[in-house]
Design an enzyme around this catalytic site. Structure first.
Site, mmCIF file in Angstrom:
data_model
loop_
_atom_site.group_PDB
_atom_site.id
_atom_site.type_symbol
_atom_site.label_atom_id
_atom_site.label_comp_id
_atom_site.label_asym_id
_atom_site.label_seq_id
_atom_site.Cartn_x
_atom_site.Cartn_y
_atom_site.Cartn_z
ATOM 1 N N HIS A 62 -2.894 62.092 0.401
ATOM 2 C CA HIS A 62 -1.476 62.685 0.734
ATOM 3 C C HIS A 62 -0.963 62.365 1.913
ATOM 4 O O HIS A 62 -1.740 61.900 2.933
ATOM 5 C CB HIS A 62 -1.650 64.226 0.719
ATOM 6 C CG HIS A 62 -2.150 64.786 -0.394
ATOM 7 N ND1 HIS A 62 -3.057 66.051 -0.420
ATOM 8 C CD2 HIS A 62 -2.305 64.658 -1.805
ATOM 9 C CE1 HIS A 62 -3.450 66.354 -1.580
ATOM 10 N NE2 HIS A 62 -2.885 65.496 -2.518
ATOM 11 N N LYS A 72 -2.119 65.505 11.551
ATOM 12 C CA LYS A 72 -3.046 66.328 11.215
ATOM 13 C C LYS A 72 -4.414 66.328 11.921
ATOM 14 O O LYS A 72 -5.119 65.219 12.213
ATOM 15 C CB LYS A 72 -3.616 66.141 9.720
ATOM 16 C CG LYS A 72 -2.518 66.223 8.722
ATOM 17 C CD LYS A 72 -3.088 65.740 7.386
ATOM 18 C CE LYS A 72 -1.765 65.841 6.196
ATOM 19 N NZ LYS A 72 -2.474 65.297 4.935
ATOM 20 N N TYR A 132 -6.573 72.737 8.583
ATOM 21 C CA TYR A 132 -6.170 71.705 9.323
ATOM 22 C C TYR A 132 -4.637 72.251 9.777
ATOM 23 O O TYR A 132 -4.088 73.157 9.432
ATOM 24 C CB TYR A 132 -6.068 70.297 8.801
ATOM 25 C CG TYR A 132 -5.095 70.465 7.197
ATOM 26 C CD1 TYR A 132 -3.813 70.169 7.060
ATOM 27 C CD2 TYR A 132 -5.716 70.893 5.886
ATOM 28 C CE1 TYR A 132 -3.488 69.988 5.891
ATOM 29 C CE2 TYR A 132 -5.367 70.858 4.895
ATOM 30 C CZ TYR A 132 -4.018 70.621 4.880
ATOM 31 O OH TYR A 132 -3.036 70.736 3.481
ATOM 32 N N ASP A 168 -2.815 65.254 -8.201
ATOM 33 C CA ASP A 168 -3.624 64.234 -7.604
ATOM 34 C C ASP A 168 -3.891 63.095 -8.656
ATOM 35 O O ASP A 168 -4.367 61.897 -8.459
ATOM 36 C CB ASP A 168 -4.761 64.695 -7.036
ATOM 37 C CG ASP A 168 -4.180 65.454 -5.656
ATOM 38 O OD1 ASP A 168 -3.194 65.158 -5.210
ATOM 39 O OD2 ASP A 168 -5.268 66.010 -5.007
#
Length: 185
Positions: A62, A72, A132, A168
């Site tokens: 992603h 991130k 995250y 995905d």
């Protein structure tokens, strides 16, 4: 906190100082002041938390397009994952290259992923919780992905038949993906 270099400039493993005794442990997983002291000036605005119950669950690869791209800071609070980044900055000497890392509740390592990298992970234990921080809010219109099994990237995932979301399972290859990242020296 120890800042450990990776194969990519600006991508780091962060190993926090863990203070343990007979009761358990204590650590600072994030401190703006501490991050500034190691040269990371980031204004995180959102925390995300996922649970994957089955080993072999793969989430990724992603990223969000500019101007909503995200830096991130990824860590595991239960279980273990194989965490992967792919350089998608056009013109970069490492464009299309990847590196994988084991992040776990046991090792407490965190992965710092800057803008311009696709990110994904595969769980290697059951009941994995991944948390995250990001420095930009989620934007559905900027949300993109790359096929987890793109043969030009050739990631060596720990599971050959992972558990995937419908989304995905249908990402395009890196060559076909919508990508507005450019490498700048």
């Amino acid at each position: 906190m120890e800042k450990i270099n990776t194969n990519f400039e600006d991508v780091f493993i962060l190993a926090p100082s863990v203070h343990g005794d007979h009761r358990g442990f204590f650590m600072e997983s994030y401190s703006k002041q501490l991050f500034q002291s190691i040269g990371l000036e980031i204004d995180f605005v959102q925390d995300n938390h996922s649970l994957s119950v089955t080993p072999g669950t793969l989430r990724g690869l992603h990223y969000q397009l500019e101007p909503k791209a995200q830096t991130k800071l990824v860590r595991v609070t239960s279980g273990a994952i194989y965490d992967v980044i792919v350089d998608i900055r056009k013109g970069s000497p490492t464009y299309g290259k990847w590196q994988g890392f084991i992040l776990s509740a046991e090792n407490k390592h965190q992965l710092f992923v800057p803008k311009g990298f696709a990110h994904g992970f595969c769980t290697i234990t059951k009941d994995c919780e991944v948390q995250y921080k990001v420095d930009e809010y989620y934007s559905k219109e900027h949300d993109r992905g790359i096929a987890w099994n793109d043969v030009t990237i050739n990631i060596d995932w720990p599971f050959k038949q992972p558990v995937l979301s419908e989304k995905d399972a249908h990402h395009p290859s890196l060559q076909e993906a919508d990508n507005n990242f450019k490498w700048e020296k």
